[in-house]
Motif scaffolding. Structure first.
Motif, PDB file in Angstrom:
ATOM      1  N   VAL A 134      -6.938 -18.042  43.926  1.00  0.00           N
ATOM      2  CA  VAL A 134      -5.643 -18.248  44.578  1.00  0.00           C
ATOM      3  C   VAL A 134      -5.594 -19.638  45.205  1.00  0.00           C
ATOM      4  N   PHE A 135      -6.653 -20.018  45.907  1.00  0.00           N
ATOM      5  CA  PHE A 135      -6.678 -21.316  46.581  1.00  0.00           C
ATOM      6  C   PHE A 135      -6.641 -22.472  45.577  1.00  0.00           C
ATOM      7  N   HIS A 146       3.235 -17.099  40.190  1.00  0.00           N
ATOM      8  CA  HIS A 146       2.332 -17.260  39.040  1.00  0.00           C
ATOM      9  C   HIS A 146       1.422 -16.047  38.878  1.00  0.00           C
ATOM     10  N   PHE A 147       0.843 -15.593  39.988  1.00  0.00           N
ATOM     11  CA  PHE A 147      -0.066 -14.450  39.914  1.00  0.00           C
ATOM     12  C   PHE A 147       0.687 -13.164  39.597  1.00  0.00           C
ATOM     13  N   LEU A 148       1.874 -13.029  40.143  1.00  0.00           N
ATOM     14  CA  LEU A 148       2.686 -11.846  39.849  1.00  0.00           C
ATOM     15  C   LEU A 148       3.048 -11.804  38.371  1.00  0.00           C
ATOM     16  N   ALA A 149       3.398 -12.951  37.825  1.00  0.00           N
ATOM     17  CA  ALA A 149       3.737 -13.016  36.404  1.00  0.00           C
ATOM     18  C   ALA A 149       2.554 -12.574  35.555  1.00  0.00           C
ATOM     19  N   ARG A 150       1.381 -13.086  35.861  1.00  0.00           N
ATOM     20  CA  ARG A 150       0.189 -12.678  35.102  1.00  0.00           C
ATOM     21  C   ARG A 150      -0.037 -11.180  35.214  1.00  0.00           C
ATOM     22  N   PHE A 192       2.096 -14.428  29.967  1.00  0.00           N
ATOM     23  CA  PHE A 192       2.948 -14.323  31.146  1.00  0.00           C
ATOM     24  C   PHE A 192       2.659 -15.480  32.110  1.00  0.00           C
ATOM     25  N   GLU A 193       1.392 -15.822  32.244  1.00  0.00           N
ATOM     26  CA  GLU A 193       1.031 -16.934  33.120  1.00  0.00           C
ATOM     27  C   GLU A 193       1.575 -18.250  32.579  1.00  0.00           C
ATOM     28  N   LEU A 194       1.512 -18.440  31.270  1.00  0.00           N
ATOM     29  CA  LEU A 194       2.074 -19.637  30.644  1.00  0.00           C
ATOM     30  C   LEU A 194       3.584 -19.693  30.856  1.00  0.00           C
TER      31      LEU A 194
END
Length: 429
Positions: free
Chosen positions: A166-167, A183-187, A198-200
């Motif tokens: 995350v950091f 970004h993390f939610l998308a992944r 999803f991350e892309l």
């Protein structure tokens, strides 16, 4: 005696699991272990702050442990000043005297014939075990308090490891917590199979693009499906044709480069998990939720957190489609409870912990832990094996601990670093 690693000798020394009768150095001086010292996992001697009586003199300092005394030379400790205060060299076998820089011979204690055979048998039994995990047979007999205590420790380890990721992303996004969460939610929406595309997608469309189209849901849907690469074909149906037209304009406006549609995986998946339906749900979440990161930071009740992901305004088109051009009778368009809990577990709880670490706020760290304690335990191939072995899986806090335990300790045979393994070995008599 079979080959054993040096960390086994660390265990034997730390927990005094050897025969104390007639302890003496290789030079014949009597030894009395007053304190074994503190295990050092960083650079330098293995144990610090030890207190050892050798002959009539009590020494305070460090203890170094090796399989063979010649390892001192092999590891170049004679050239490292941090080893000048070693008061005792504990070895499995003595094959060479070691001389300190002041010319004195370093006292050596040999453990080779002092380790109980029962302890060795238990250790080999764990390490050579071909079961799903080393202590599969013994773990049911370990005090549940010992198990729970160590699982609590490894849950924090798991959070710490993920917080590093995350950091790293937070730094890349110039300290923008909202964008990092996005970004993390998308992944997470892609789960294991489609997490990478999803991350892309999140990288291809910054969150602030969506903010400009909050009052136009189909434009947000066009951005999502277009950037995902699904609007390149010709369409006869009105909905996808409209999305394609919208995206042709938005693509030029924002200079969007769609990702390769071939990256999305459909094979061997239930239609309910098809990436197209997940993308529709993701777009609906964006339409429904403003400042989602701030909301999840503020909402304390698990049922309220779940409601943030329920009753999404998914376009009616998806009530009869799993994919463009493929019409079916009925489709459940909402995210299922298990999937929502997965998001709360892997994204929301993680960000509560990470934000707490970043701001030095125990409040958010505690909320992350409390969230795990209010979510049901995960049910997968790993947790099923531990349940079958006698572990009670009360909630997600336990199952997260089990996943970390299996990956970082069991799979790597680190029983000597595991509180559960240590307890089994300590009961050698």
């Amino acid at each position: 005696m079979m080959d054993i690693p040096e960390d086994f000798l660390h265990y034997v020394w730390q927990f005094r699991s050897f025969n104390y009768s007639g302890l003496a150095t290789t030079m014949g001086e009597k030894i009395k272990v007053i304190s074994t010292g503190l295990l050092n996992k960083d650079a330098g001697p293995d144990f610090s702050n030890a207190k050892i009586q050798i002959g009539s003199t009590i020494w305070a300092g460090q203890v170094e442990i090796h399989l063979k005394s010649s390892d001192w030379i092999k590891h170049h400790h004679q050239n490292d000043g941090s080893y000048d205060n070693v008061i005792l060299h504990v070895v499995l076998e003595h094959d060479e005297d070691v001389v300190r820089n002041d010319g004195s011979i370093l006292p050596v204690l040999v453990l080779k014939n002092r380790i109980p055979q029962t302890l060795l048998d238990k250790y080999y039994g764990l390490i050579l075990n071909l079961n799903d995990f080393p202590c599969k047979i013994q773990v049911k007999d370990v005090d549940p308090l010992i198990v729970d205590s160590f699982l609590a420790r490894v849950v924090i380890e798991r959070f710490e490891l993920k917080t590093t990721q995350v950091f790293e992303r937070l730094a890349q996004l110039k300290g923008n917590w909202d964008e990092t969460f996005y970004h993390f939610l998308a992944r997470n929406f892609g789960f294991k199979v489609n997490g990478s595309p999803f991350e892309l997608l999140a990288k291809a469309i910054p969150q602030h693009y969506f903010a400009r189209h909050k009052d136009h849901p189909e434009q947000i849907e066009a951005l999502v499906f277009g950037a995902a690469g699904f609007l390149n074909d010709g369409f006869k149906e009105e909905y996808p044709a409209k999305l394609k037209k919208e995206f042709e304009y938005l693509k030029q406006k924002y200079n969007i480069k769609p990702i390769e549609v071939s990256l999305w995986k459909f094979m061997r998946m239930r239609p309910q998990n098809f990436p197209t339906l997940r993308l529709a749900q993701f777009a609906a979440l964006i339409v429904q939720s403003n400042h989602l990161f701030s909301k999840v930071m503020d909402v304390k009740d698990v049922s309220e957190l779940r409601r943030l992901f329920e009753n999404l305004p998914v376009n009616d088109y998806w009530k009869h489609h799993y994919h463009f051009k493929k019409e079916v009778e009925d489709v459940s368009v909402q995210i299922g409870k298990v999937s929502i809990d997965n998001i709360l577990l892997n994204t929301v709880a993680l960000f509560l912990f990470a934000y707490g670490k970043h701001t030095a706020s125990q409040f958010y760290i505690n909320r992350a832990i409390q969230l795990l304690e209010h979510l049901p335990a995960e049910n997968n191939a790993v947790t099923e094996r531990f349940v079958a072995a006698g572990i009670k899986m009360a909630h997600a806090f336990t199952s997260q601990g089990i996943l970390q335990l299996k990956k970082q300790y069991c799979d790597q045979k680190k029983c000597l670093s595991c509180g559960i393994g240590i307890k089994i070995l300590k009961n050698e008599k």
